[in-house]
Design a protein around this motif. Structure first.
Motif, PDB file in Angstrom:
ATOM      1  N   TRP A 376      10.515   1.713   0.460  1.00  0.00           N
ATOM      2  CA  TRP A 376       9.086   2.057   0.471  1.00  0.00           C
ATOM      3  C   TRP A 376       8.455   1.767  -0.885  1.00  0.00           C
ATOM      4  O   TRP A 376       7.321   1.270  -0.969  1.00  0.00           O
ATOM      5  CB  TRP A 376       8.929   3.530   0.827  1.00  0.00           C
ATOM      6  N   ALA A 377       9.177   2.054  -1.964  1.00  0.00           N
ATOM      7  CA  ALA A 377       8.612   1.903  -3.310  1.00  0.00           C
ATOM      8  C   ALA A 377       8.459   0.448  -3.721  1.00  0.00           C
ATOM      9  O   ALA A 377       7.553   0.121  -4.492  1.00  0.00           O
ATOM     10  CB  ALA A 377       9.495   2.639  -4.320  1.00  0.00           C
ATOM     11  N   ILE A 378       9.308  -0.442  -3.222  1.00  0.00           N
ATOM     12  CA  ILE A 378       9.278  -1.832  -3.702  1.00  0.00           C
ATOM     13  C   ILE A 378       8.708  -2.810  -2.690  1.00  0.00           C
ATOM     14  O   ILE A 378       8.479  -3.976  -3.029  1.00  0.00           O
ATOM     15  CB  ILE A 378      10.685  -2.301  -4.118  1.00  0.00           C
ATOM     16  N   ASP A 379       8.486  -2.387  -1.451  1.00  0.00           N
ATOM     17  CA  ASP A 379       8.044  -3.317  -0.406  1.00  0.00           C
ATOM     18  C   ASP A 379       6.559  -3.617  -0.541  1.00  0.00           C
ATOM     19  O   ASP A 379       5.709  -2.798  -0.209  1.00  0.00           O
ATOM     20  CB  ASP A 379       8.343  -2.742   0.975  1.00  0.00           C
ATOM     21  N   ARG A 380       6.249  -4.798  -1.037  1.00  0.00           N
ATOM     22  CA  ARG A 380       4.875  -5.278  -1.107  1.00  0.00           C
ATOM     23  C   ARG A 380       4.704  -6.529  -0.246  1.00  0.00           C
ATOM     24  O   ARG A 380       3.777  -7.311  -0.460  1.00  0.00           O
ATOM     25  CB  ARG A 380       4.490  -5.593  -2.564  1.00  0.00           C
ATOM     26  N   THR A 381       5.590  -6.713   0.711  1.00  0.00           N
ATOM     27  CA  THR A 381       5.514  -7.894   1.566  1.00  0.00           C
ATOM     28  C   THR A 381       4.306  -7.809   2.484  1.00  0.00           C
ATOM     29  O   THR A 381       3.843  -6.727   2.837  1.00  0.00           O
ATOM     30  CB  THR A 381       6.791  -8.059   2.402  1.00  0.00           C
ATOM     31  N   LEU A 382       3.836  -8.982   2.919  1.00  0.00           N
ATOM     32  CA  LEU A 382       2.635  -9.067   3.742  1.00  0.00           C
ATOM     33  C   LEU A 382       2.920  -9.535   5.164  1.00  0.00           C
ATOM     34  O   LEU A 382       2.019  -9.525   6.003  1.00  0.00           O
ATOM     35  CB  LEU A 382       1.637 -10.028   3.079  1.00  0.00           C
ATOM     36  N   THR A 383       4.142  -9.965   5.433  1.00  0.00           N
ATOM     37  CA  THR A 383       4.509 -10.424   6.774  1.00  0.00           C
ATOM     38  C   THR A 383       5.723  -9.641   7.257  1.00  0.00           C
ATOM     39  O   THR A 383       6.494  -9.106   6.460  1.00  0.00           O
ATOM     40  CB  THR A 383       4.850 -11.929   6.779  1.00  0.00           C
ATOM     41  N   ALA A 384       5.883  -9.605   8.590  1.00  0.00           N
ATOM     42  CA  ALA A 384       7.038  -8.904   9.162  1.00  0.00           C
ATOM     43  C   ALA A 384       8.335  -9.595   8.767  1.00  0.00           C
ATOM     44  O   ALA A 384       9.331  -8.930   8.448  1.00  0.00           O
ATOM     45  CB  ALA A 384       6.905  -8.861  10.684  1.00  0.00           C
ATOM     46  N   GLN A 676       6.379   6.661  -8.773  1.00  0.00           N
ATOM     47  CA  GLN A 676       5.253   6.391  -7.886  1.00  0.00           C
ATOM     48  C   GLN A 676       4.807   7.643  -7.136  1.00  0.00           C
ATOM     49  O   GLN A 676       3.679   7.711  -6.656  1.00  0.00           O
ATOM     50  CB  GLN A 676       5.626   5.297  -6.884  1.00  0.00           C
ATOM     51  N   ASN A 677       5.693   8.620  -7.023  1.00  0.00           N
ATOM     52  CA  ASN A 677       5.360   9.841  -6.298  1.00  0.00           C
ATOM     53  C   ASN A 677       4.738  10.912  -7.192  1.00  0.00           C
ATOM     54  O   ASN A 677       4.231  11.913  -6.684  1.00  0.00           O
ATOM     55  CB  ASN A 677       6.610  10.419  -5.637  1.00  0.00           C
ATOM     56  N   LEU A 678       4.804  10.726  -8.511  1.00  0.00           N
ATOM     57  CA  LEU A 678       4.272  11.740  -9.413  1.00  0.00           C
ATOM     58  C   LEU A 678       2.758  11.871  -9.256  1.00  0.00           C
ATOM     59  O   LEU A 678       2.035  10.879  -9.278  1.00  0.00           O
ATOM     60  CB  LEU A 678       4.608  11.394 -10.859  1.00  0.00           C
ATOM     61  N   VAL A 679       2.311  13.091  -9.090  1.00  0.00           N
ATOM     62  CA  VAL A 679       0.879  13.356  -8.970  1.00  0.00           C
ATOM     63  C   VAL A 679       0.292  13.722 -10.320  1.00  0.00           C
ATOM     64  O   VAL A 679      -0.813  13.299 -10.675  1.00  0.00           O
ATOM     65  CB  VAL A 679       0.628  14.488  -7.949  1.00  0.00           C
ATOM     66  N   GLN A 680       1.018  14.518 -11.068  1.00  0.00           N
ATOM     67  CA  GLN A 680       0.544  14.938 -12.384  1.00  0.00           C
ATOM     68  C   GLN A 680       1.546  14.495 -13.448  1.00  0.00           C
ATOM     69  O   GLN A 680       2.760  14.549 -13.237  1.00  0.00           O
ATOM     70  CB  GLN A 680       0.382  16.460 -12.446  1.00  0.00           C
TER      71      GLN A 680
END
Length: 903
Positions: A376-384, A676-680
């Motif tokens: 989830w953190a590294i997936d920046r793909t645009l196609t299946a 990436q999950n840090l809010v504060q």
């Protein structure tokens, strides 16, 4: 009349209204008649005792009457149910969906199964005068895909029986029906039944029958993308881990039944992952000669020397079994597969399923969610197809330095040229799934919209070629040139199909004008007839003087003249009344009926001609499926690398130095998911020096709970994995030597299904690590020995840590609350102590999340308990007990004796 218009049965049948299995027809006691017993008919009870007895029997009944198709006397069934049973006998282990009008129906045991799994009402259908009602459950035909998907997820295989004619050739006979499609968990092609970003693997396994040299051959194929791979492993644990890594949808095993013998369900082998759908294939299909013949016929080869399977006889046999299964289940269609590619587990960084789960690579450990995982953190793909490619890379990191460098170079190029990266994203974002679109075209299941999406994707290949014409590197150069065959295919498709084709392939509206002379003539005649209809409406208005007269079309009744109720008396005598409604009267004329027959005939011929032209085009596309998939694989890799480049540029990742050393030197490393999950606040980065000569082989990491020890461990494993994937890593600088395996044991839970406690699970995973780790492995351990008595746990933790540092020499981080393990650094030169720093301020604990050298002397467990809300009285008493234990404990005061290590 045919049976397609039979009414839907809506009355619910109580299970108690059916006979139990024990009462079903079958063999009788010795000396009794062997003829099937007559079905039990309900009769009015004559006494209260009889009523009570019947009620008791019904209460005990667990299965409906005729609960299995093999129990019923077939000659006594209705013709339709006789046909159902005939088909069911051909597919005894598959759930049979039988088309009746607007529904797909199941009967007998399939009805009971479907009603349970799909939460359907179990109804009944008359099976014949001597049979009575039999169980029935059904689904609407338009909901087939949704319900079939649910059945497949439950591990069922589905045989679909369709109507092959609109009306019966014999007015008193049945519609012609037959099995048109077999759906199994590992062979689906339909888009709605597949996860877009995950492969759907079908696997076949052949075990060695040589008791002296155990081994297993494994063949896996994704029929939706055409990938076909084979390998051979030497242990059942390797086989189990590979099946878990691939997340196989369906497993095929050989069965020894004779031809014609009804296959029986077999118990899954011990190495088979729990819950996996298991099917069987005749053993003869796995034999070497049969497998060689199947491969040669399938791929039109003179020999198999070029496939690399000659030295892998078990893998060769597994390929034969898999191909036989596809031929058996996909009759009437060709599943396009690439030629099998052999691989070895040693060609990639090995990650067992425990480590995969602990590091949360593709789903979180707590609730199995994709969000919060590394993917989830590294997936920046645009196609299946790019998403599937990235998942495969993540699950199978590289050990080849040149391959790693090639991916790094591509990422570096894309980071250095942001305009190129953005342009690539604009082209990739709307691109369809070329791999699966090509597969559906070759198998004959693609629709017109699929072909248009494929044509759009082929056009975008040209746009990519234009953007990459000056690019360097294998991943970019693979798309610099356009293939003339694909250009011609794209142009033909666009020239043939309308821009927005309908979903249906049999009702026309697919093909453009000017494509086919015969079709154009048919359309011209239809246009003339439609013009005649318009003129007829005008003529009839003038002739009758009824200005509101309309000429309309009804799907069932055909063309008619509509006149309002108030003016129906003005209808001429030549009008034939067809239908009376509340507000209008409907009429026809002989002339109109004659023209209607002609129009309907022309429409049917036009739709059939369009369908034939479409099938021809689809076949043309299918013939190029291999070439399309080759280009699609290059697009998928480009998409994955473009996404990784965007990730690195956005989150300030660095290019790691990856070599063949044992070094692990990370400056300001960060956890890619947590940051990436840090809010504060900002993520606190930490350094790492591991692996001699730069650092110690074993780090003993101490510190309180919730201070960040587990995060530091996972972070180390994830950065190593990302580096060997060819990705950049979240750090300021990183020098990472190749690993052969990553082992992680972070957190544990009970395995109730296997009857194992938390501590047993922990020990089993630790044992696996100690048996398989090498000096090239990375081992990450958290709180070993905490699930038992304090002294036992400390002894185990000491021995495990010592074994890692001495016998194995693995690069390892050992997080623990046993501060006594800090003594190891004084005894072994390749052990170092580190701690996660905390600060006490005004009776308050402040977590700095910083890792520094030196060992902690306290765990601050009581302070953490106070922060969690433990009552103050309990906290005070805990401190008193702790003081007493520390005053009387000799643990850690006397040095642990020297241990002689035997190799």
């Amino acid at each position: 009349m045919g049976d397609s218009a039979q009414p839907r049965h809506n009355q619910q049948l109580s299970l108690a209204g059916f006979e139990t299995v024990a009462a079903a027809p079958g063999p009788t006691a010795a000396g009794a008649s062997s003829e099937p017993a007559a079905p039990r008919h309900r009769q009015a009870p004559t006494t209260a005792s009889r009523r009570q007895q019947d009620a008791g029997e019904e209460a005990l009944s667990q299965d409906p009457r005729w609960s299995h198709h093999s129990q019923v006397p077939v000659p006594a069934l209705t013709p339709m149910l006789r046909h159902y049973v005939e088909l069911k006998r051909q597919h005894p282990q598959r759930l049979l969906l039988y088309r009746l009008g607007d529904f797909y129906e199941c009967f007998f045991e399939d009805a009971v199964t479907a009603s349970t799994l799909l939460e359907l009402t179990l109804t009944g259908k008359e099976g014949g005068r001597a049979i009575g009602r039999v169980p029935m459950a059904g689904i609407p035909h338009h909901a087939l895909e949704r319900h079939a998907t649910q059945l497949l997820r439950h591990g069922c295989s589905v045989a679909i029986c369709d109507q092959l004619e609109a009306t019966a050739s014999n007015p008193k006979g049945l519609l012609r029906r037959d099995i048109t499609r077999v759906l199994t968990p590992g062979t689906v092609l339909e888009e709605g039944m597949l996860s877009a970003r995950c492969n759907n693997w079908l696997a076949a396994v052949l075990a060695s029958d040589n008791g002296y040299e155990p081994g297993w051959g494994l063949a896996v194929a994704d029929v939706s993308t055409g990938e076909f791979q084979a390998t051979q492993v030497h242990s059942s644990s390797q086989l189990n881990q590979e099946l878990l890594r691939l997340r196989v949808a369906e497993l095929l095993l050989p069965r020894s039944s004779d031809p014609g013998e009804r296959p029986v369900a077999m118990a899954p082998p011990p190495w088979c992952p729990a819950g996996l759908a298991v099917g069987t294939v005749p053993r003869r299909a796995f034999q070497r000669m049969a497998a060689e013949t199947a491969l040669q016929d399938r791929f039109r080869l003179a020999g198999l020397a070029g496939l690399g399977l000659h030295a892998l006889p078990l893998a060769l046999g597994a390929c034969g079994g898999l191909l036989h299964y596809l031929q058996d289940t996909q009759r009437g269609m060709t599943v396009p597969l690439a030629m099998p590619r052999t691989y070895s587990l040693d060609q990639h960084l090995q990650i067992d399923q425990h480590t995969h789960r602990h590091l949360e690579l593709t789903e979180t450990q707590r609730d199995g969610q994709w969000q919060g995982s590394l993917l989830w953190a590294i997936d920046r793909t645009l196609t299946a197809m790019g998403g599937r490619c990235l998942r495969r890379w993540l699950q199978r990191p590289l050990v080849d330095l040149q391959a790693i460098a090639a991916r790094q170079e591509t990422i570096a190029t894309l980071m250095a040229t942001p305009k190129l990266r953005q342009a690539l994203c604009r082209v990739l974002r709307p691109m369809g799934d070329l791999e699966r679109l090509a597969g559906r075209s070759a198998s004959g299941t693609a629709g017109a919209r699929d072909l248009m999406a494929l044509a759009d994707g082929l056009e975008r290949l040209g746009q990519l070629a234009g953007l990459l014409r000056d690019a360097q590197g294998p991943y970019l150069q693979a798309l610099r040139h356009r293939d003339p065959a694909l250009i011609a295919l794209m142009e033909t498709t666009r020239r043939t199909l309308v821009s927005s084709p309908p979903l249906s392939l049999t009702e026309g509206g697919l093909i453009q004008d000017g494509v086919d002379e015969v079709l154009d003539k048919l359309r011209q005649r239809l246009a003339e007839d439609h013009a005649w209809l318009e003129q007829l409406e005008q003529r009839e208005r003038q002739a009758t003087g009824i200005g509101s007269l309309r000429l309309n079309l009804h799907r069932s009744f055909g063309y008619f003249i509509s006149i309002s109720k108030s003016r129906a008396h003005q209808a001429p005598e030549r009008y034939i009344r067809r239908q009376t409604l509340a507000n209008e009267e409907r009429f026809v004329t002989p002339e109109l009926k004659e023209r209607e027959g002609r129009i309907l005939s022309l429409r049917s011929r036009t739709a059939q001609r369009e369908y034939d032209l479409f099938c021809g085009l689809r076949q043309q596309v299918g013939e190029q499926a291999g070439l399309i998939r080759h280009r699609a694989a290059a697009v998928a890799a480009l998409d994955a690398l473009t996404g990784l480049a965007g990730l690195a540029a956005t989150h300030n990742y660095c290019r790691p130095q990856v070599d063949d050393s044992r070094a692990m030197a990370i400056t300001a490393g960060r956890h890619p998911v947590v940051e990436q999950n840090l809010v504060q606040g900002a993520f606190v980065a930490n350094d790492l020096a591991l692996g001699q000569p730069q650092g110690a082989d074993l780090i003993i990491l101490t510190g309180p709970n919730a201070s960040g020890k587990s995060c530091y461990l996972r972070q180390t494993g994830l950065l190593q994995l990302l580096a060997q994937m060819g990705s950049y890593v979240p750090a300021t600088a990183a020098h990472l030597g190749l690993c052969d395996r990553i082992f992680s044991r972070v957190g544990a839970v009970d395995d109730l299904a296997a009857g194992q406690s938390t501590f047993m699970v922990e020990m089993s995973e630790t044992a696996n690590i100690l048996h398989h780790a090498t000096d090239r492995s990375l081992v990450l351990l958290d709180e070993i020995g905490r699930g038992t008595a304090t002294f036992d746990g400390l002894a185990i933790a000491w021995a495990v840590a010592e074994d890692l540092a001495t016998r194995l020499g693995s690069r390892a981080i050992f997080a623990t609350h046993y501060h006594e393990l800090n003594h190891l650094a004084q005894r072994l030169p390749n052990v170092a102590n580190h701690q996660v720093v905390v600060v006490e301020e005004n009776d308050r604990l402040v977590f700095l999340h910083q890792v520094r050298s030196g060992g902690a002397d306290r765990s601050y467990g009581i302070e953490v308990a106070r922060l969690a809300g433990i009552p103050q009285s309990v906290v005070l008493r805990s401190r008193q007990v702790l003081s007493a234990i520390e005053a009387n404990s000799r643990l850690g005061v006397e040095p642990v004796g020297e241990l002689e290590i035997s190799n």
